[in-house]
Design a protein around this motif. Structure first.
Motif, PDB file in Angstrom:
ATOM      1  N   ALA A 168       0.805  -1.274   0.015  1.00  0.00           N
ATOM      2  CA  ALA A 168       0.050   0.153  -0.023  1.00  0.00           C
ATOM      3  C   ALA A 168       0.948   1.381   0.073  1.00  0.00           C
ATOM      4  CB  ALA A 168      -0.851   0.044   1.344  1.00  0.00           C
ATOM      5  N   ALA A 169       1.920   1.190   0.832  1.00  0.00           N
ATOM      6  CA  ALA A 169       2.799   2.343   0.761  1.00  0.00           C
ATOM      7  C   ALA A 169       3.434   2.802  -0.497  1.00  0.00           C
ATOM      8  CB  ALA A 169       3.815   2.297   1.873  1.00  0.00           C
ATOM      9  N   ALA A 170       3.922   1.642  -1.219  1.00  0.00           N
ATOM     10  CA  ALA A 170       4.386   1.760  -2.323  1.00  0.00           C
ATOM     11  C   ALA A 170       3.749   2.186  -3.467  1.00  0.00           C
ATOM     12  CB  ALA A 170       5.201   0.348  -2.703  1.00  0.00           C
ATOM     13  N   SER A 171       2.205   1.874  -3.339  1.00  0.00           N
ATOM     14  CA  SER A 171       1.404   2.424  -4.287  1.00  0.00           C
ATOM     15  C   SER A 171       0.713   3.645  -3.943  1.00  0.00           C
ATOM     16  CB  SER A 171       0.495   1.229  -4.401  1.00  0.00           C
ATOM     17  OG  SER A 171       0.956  -0.077  -4.942  1.00  0.00           O
ATOM     18  N   GLY A 172       0.987   4.201  -2.965  1.00  0.00           N
ATOM     19  CA  GLY A 172       0.293   5.383  -2.556  1.00  0.00           C
ATOM     20  C   GLY A 172      -1.102   5.149  -1.940  1.00  0.00           C
ATOM     21  N   LEU A 173      -1.348   3.971  -1.383  1.00  0.00           N
ATOM     22  CA  LEU A 173      -2.857   3.772  -0.936  1.00  0.00           C
ATOM     23  C   LEU A 173      -2.884   4.217   0.592  1.00  0.00           C
ATOM     24  CD1 LEU A 173      -3.908   0.379  -2.624  1.00  0.00           C
ATOM     25  CD2 LEU A 173      -3.801   2.751  -3.452  1.00  0.00           C
ATOM     26  N   ARG A 174      -4.005   4.281   1.281  1.00  0.00           N
ATOM     27  CA  ARG A 174      -4.114   4.607   2.522  1.00  0.00           C
ATOM     28  C   ARG A 174      -5.300   3.733   2.942  1.00  0.00           C
ATOM     29  NH1 ARG A 174      -7.371   9.651   2.692  1.00  0.00           N
ATOM     30  NH2 ARG A 174      -7.379  10.399   0.576  1.00  0.00           N
ATOM     31  N   TRP A 175      -5.397   3.398   4.190  1.00  0.00           N
ATOM     32  CA  TRP A 175      -6.698   2.746   4.910  1.00  0.00           C
ATOM     33  C   TRP A 175      -7.242   3.614   5.654  1.00  0.00           C
ATOM     34  CZ3 TRP A 175      -9.211  -1.749   5.023  1.00  0.00           C
ATOM     35  CH2 TRP A 175      -9.575  -2.300   6.071  1.00  0.00           C
ATOM     36  N   VAL A 176      -8.628   3.613   5.553  1.00  0.00           N
ATOM     37  CA  VAL A 176      -9.592   4.414   6.290  1.00  0.00           C
ATOM     38  C   VAL A 176     -10.611   3.454   6.668  1.00  0.00           C
ATOM     39  CG1 VAL A 176      -9.082   6.646   5.194  1.00  0.00           C
ATOM     40  CG2 VAL A 176     -11.059   5.117   4.449  1.00  0.00           C
ATOM     41  N   VAL A 187      -4.781  -1.511  -8.474  1.00  0.00           N
ATOM     42  CA  VAL A 187      -4.855  -2.517  -9.779  1.00  0.00           C
ATOM     43  C   VAL A 187      -5.377  -1.789 -10.591  1.00  0.00           C
ATOM     44  CG1 VAL A 187      -5.414  -4.718 -10.665  1.00  0.00           C
ATOM     45  CG2 VAL A 187      -4.558  -4.623  -8.181  1.00  0.00           C
ATOM     46  N   ASP A 188      -5.018  -1.498 -11.841  1.00  0.00           N
ATOM     47  CA  ASP A 188      -5.542  -0.781 -13.044  1.00  0.00           C
ATOM     48  C   ASP A 188      -6.331  -1.877 -13.680  1.00  0.00           C
ATOM     49  OD1 ASP A 188      -4.604   1.579 -12.358  1.00  0.00           O
ATOM     50  OD2 ASP A 188      -2.555   1.109 -13.673  1.00  0.00           O
ATOM     51  N   TYR A 189      -7.810  -1.830 -13.498  1.00  0.00           N
ATOM     52  CA  TYR A 189      -8.667  -2.607 -13.923  1.00  0.00           C
ATOM     53  C   TYR A 189     -10.042  -1.971 -14.344  1.00  0.00           C
ATOM     54  CZ  TYR A 189     -11.455  -6.670 -15.301  1.00  0.00           C
ATOM     55  OH  TYR A 189     -12.417  -7.716 -15.852  1.00  0.00           O
ATOM     56  N   PRO A 190     -10.143  -2.071 -15.908  1.00  0.00           N
ATOM     57  CA  PRO A 190      -9.694  -2.803 -17.012  1.00  0.00           C
ATOM     58  C   PRO A 190      -8.236  -2.103 -17.207  1.00  0.00           C
ATOM     59  CG  PRO A 190     -11.624  -1.613 -17.842  1.00  0.00           C
ATOM     60  CD  PRO A 190     -11.671  -1.532 -16.285  1.00  0.00           C
ATOM     61  N   ARG A 191      -7.397  -2.830 -17.815  1.00  0.00           N
ATOM     62  CA  ARG A 191      -6.138  -2.320 -17.844  1.00  0.00           C
ATOM     63  C   ARG A 191      -5.929  -1.082 -18.716  1.00  0.00           C
ATOM     64  NH1 ARG A 191      -1.185  -5.196 -17.214  1.00  0.00           N
ATOM     65  NH2 ARG A 191      -2.366  -7.065 -16.596  1.00  0.00           N
ATOM     66  N   SER A 192      -6.932  -1.169 -19.752  1.00  0.00           N
ATOM     67  CA  SER A 192      -6.817  -0.013 -20.760  1.00  0.00           C
ATOM     68  C   SER A 192      -7.386   1.313 -20.140  1.00  0.00           C
ATOM     69  CB  SER A 192      -7.524  -0.385 -21.977  1.00  0.00           C
ATOM     70  OG  SER A 192      -8.860  -0.534 -21.644  1.00  0.00           O
ATOM     71  N   HIS A 193      -7.904   1.290 -18.985  1.00  0.00           N
ATOM     72  CA  HIS A 193      -8.255   2.330 -18.100  1.00  0.00           C
ATOM     73  C   HIS A 193      -7.351   2.859 -17.179  1.00  0.00           C
ATOM     74  CE1 HIS A 193     -12.931   2.155 -18.753  1.00  0.00           C
ATOM     75  NE2 HIS A 193     -12.296   2.297 -19.817  1.00  0.00           N
ATOM     76  N   ALA A 194      -6.063   2.538 -17.454  1.00  0.00           N
ATOM     77  CA  ALA A 194      -4.954   2.638 -16.506  1.00  0.00           C
ATOM     78  C   ALA A 194      -4.904   4.276 -16.286  1.00  0.00           C
ATOM     79  CB  ALA A 194      -3.795   2.188 -16.904  1.00  0.00           C
ATOM     80  N   THR A 195      -4.837   5.033 -17.658  1.00  0.00           N
ATOM     81  CA  THR A 195      -4.917   6.617 -17.699  1.00  0.00           C
ATOM     82  C   THR A 195      -5.859   7.132 -16.881  1.00  0.00           C
ATOM     83  OG1 THR A 195      -3.409   6.413 -19.587  1.00  0.00           O
ATOM     84  CG2 THR A 195      -4.509   8.536 -18.941  1.00  0.00           C
ATOM     85  N   LEU A 243     -11.020  10.203  -6.219  1.00  0.00           N
ATOM     86  CA  LEU A 243     -10.580   8.983  -5.365  1.00  0.00           C
ATOM     87  C   LEU A 243     -10.672   7.788  -6.076  1.00  0.00           C
ATOM     88  CD1 LEU A 243     -11.904  10.077  -2.009  1.00  0.00           C
ATOM     89  CD2 LEU A 243      -9.401   9.664  -2.421  1.00  0.00           C
ATOM     90  N   VAL A 244      -9.996   6.892  -6.007  1.00  0.00           N
ATOM     91  CA  VAL A 244      -9.857   5.414  -6.468  1.00  0.00           C
ATOM     92  C   VAL A 244     -10.361   4.623  -4.901  1.00  0.00           C
ATOM     93  CG1 VAL A 244      -9.091   3.483  -7.627  1.00  0.00           C
ATOM     94  CG2 VAL A 244      -8.798   5.686  -8.536  1.00  0.00           C
ATOM     95  N   THR A 294      -7.323  -9.389  -7.258  1.00  0.00           N
ATOM     96  CA  THR A 294      -7.772  -9.292  -8.652  1.00  0.00           C
ATOM     97  C   THR A 294      -9.279  -9.357  -8.639  1.00  0.00           C
ATOM     98  OG1 THR A 294      -7.642 -11.726  -8.748  1.00  0.00           O
ATOM     99  CG2 THR A 294      -5.607 -10.362  -9.382  1.00  0.00           C
ATOM    100  N   PRO A 295     -10.010  -9.133  -9.808  1.00  0.00           N
ATOM    101  CA  PRO A 295     -11.415  -8.868  -9.713  1.00  0.00           C
ATOM    102  C   PRO A 295     -11.954 -10.382 -10.064  1.00  0.00           C
ATOM    103  CG  PRO A 295     -10.716  -7.817 -11.565  1.00  0.00           C
ATOM    104  CD  PRO A 295      -9.309  -8.125 -10.905  1.00  0.00           C
ATOM    105  N   ILE A 296     -13.125 -10.613  -9.417  1.00  0.00           N
ATOM    106  CA  ILE A 296     -13.946 -11.741  -9.702  1.00  0.00           C
ATOM    107  C   ILE A 296     -15.369 -11.285  -9.735  1.00  0.00           C
ATOM    108  CG2 ILE A 296     -12.092 -13.734  -8.974  1.00  0.00           C
ATOM    109  CD1 ILE A 296     -13.687 -13.794  -6.229  1.00  0.00           C
TER     110      ILE A 296
END
Length: 381
Positions: free
Chosen positions: A69-77, A186-194, A204-205, A214-216
């Motif tokens: 999370a830290a490496a990806s810039g995520l935070r837990w609330v 995780v950029d899903y779908p991958r083509s929506h990364a931008t 916010l994401v 991963t999504p199921i």
């Protein structure tokens, strides 16, 4: 330790598992976690074996998750934190749907904003992934209109309607919120990364799934309850009879939120589910952002005022209106190109562009002219 207890539980219990909601109604997260680890039992309750198995290397899992999370810039609330939206607690008071229910233990966020203030005035816009051109245009316009009126658009960043609604809001330089069925990193779908990157810049994401997950299919259904609970109202744009977006509408209905559907052509199977929701009284028919704001605002409409409403667009000269229609938000166009699009002379377009620039509606760039802000909104006294 409650924050860490909640985080640890989220790694051993699939988010949305209604069995956890039942346990948390009577026991603190720390007591439930201790029971999962096997340190103690819960009077009158049984902890599922699958939870205990996943807790085998829980300390390592928590450490790994926090590092990722830290490496990806995520935070837990989580509940009790500044920025936690209290309306998520409503999920604890409605029946589970498709095996999912209850408020989230916490959420992972990507982006700088506070979740409660960002979603304080928010509307969910959801619909078909395989949408028609009509649906895409309606969703984009709806997202732009809502954002321009100060409402945050919430959706799931999927193909089709979701993505169009997000882009419409971003075109207004307003924050939008994407709730994912996978890790927020995780950029899903991958083509929506931008697209997801842009959403995180100003909005916010969000995800209740741990980083890297991963999504199921079941996670999409579980994710829908978060979208519905964060919003004041939900609008469905293009939903077939069996569309997953109707699941979000059902959650919104159960939660007492405003439920709306934007109609499509009566011959379109892509809108069959939306039409059925209106016919059965499960959704209010809306045709524009103004309709949606009227419903979620709860102020009622003054029908007599509709006749006299004027927008800045209405006050423009005919040539200026045509010039404005010929411009684009992202692609700079020369005066000659605009003239060819709208069948005016280049001279008429140049005069109109000067007027529009003075009104702050367009701006000149090195490669040409682009739209700066919308003109087709109500003028405020």
């Amino acid at each position: 330790m409650t924050r860490l207890d909640r985080m640890a539980l989220s790694l051993v219990v699939e988010p949305g598992d209604p069995r956890l909601t039942t346990l948390l109604a009577e026991h603190e997260p720390g007591r439930v976690l201790a029971a999962v680890r096997g340190d103690r039992t819960l009077p009158g309750a049984r902890v599922p074996d699958a939870w205990r198995e996943r807790a085998g290397d829980l300390d390592l899992a928590v450490e790994t998750t926090r590092a990722r999370a830290a490496a990806s810039g995520l935070r837990w609330v989580c509940p009790g934190d500044r920025g936690w939206p209290e309306r998520l607690g409503d999920l604890d008071h409605v029946e589970p749907l498709h095996g999912s229910g209850g408020s989230p233990l916490g959420l992972w966020l990507r982006g700088r904003g506070e979740l409660d203030t960002t979603t304080e005035r928010s509307v969910a816009v959801v619909g078909a992934r395989d949408c028609t051109t009509y649906g895409a245009e309606c969703a984009s316009d709806l997202g732009a209109d809502l954002a321009d009126d100060g409402w945050t658009v919430i959706s799931g960043a999927a193909y089709g309607i979701d993505g169009c609604a997000h882009r419409g809001a971003l075109a207004m330089d307003r924050p939008t919120v994407a709730v994912l069925a996978c890790g927020a990193d995780v950029d899903y779908p991958r083509s929506h990364a931008t697209l997801l990157g842009r959403i995180a810049e100003d909005g916010l994401v969000v995800s209740e799934q741990a980083p890297g997950q991963t999504p199921i299919r079941s996670r999409f259904l579980s994710r829908n309850r978060i979208i519905a609970a964060l919003s004041i109202g939900t609008v469905v744009v293009e939903a077939a009879v069996r569309s997953g977006s109707l699941n979000t509408l059902h959650w919104a209905d159960q939660l007492g939120r405003v439920t709306m559907a934007l109609p499509g052509p009566v011959t379109s199977k892509a809108s069959g589910g939306a039409h059925a929701a209106v016919r059965e009284g499960r959704a209010v028919l809306v045709t524009s952002g103004a309709d949606v704001v009227e419903e979620v605002g709860g102020l009622g409409a003054d029908e007599s005022a509709e006749v006299v409403r004027q927008t800045e667009f209405d006050l423009l000269a005919p040539a200026a209106r045509s010039t404005l229609d010929g411009l684009d938000w992202r692609e700079p166009l020369s005066a000659a190109a605009v003239a060819a699009r709208v069948r005016l002379t280049e001279g008429q377009v140049r005069v109109s562009l000067g007027d529009l620039e003075g009104r702050g509606l367009v701006r000149r760039e090195a490669a040409g002219w682009v739209l700066e802000r919308r003109a087709d909104v109500d003028r405020h006294a």
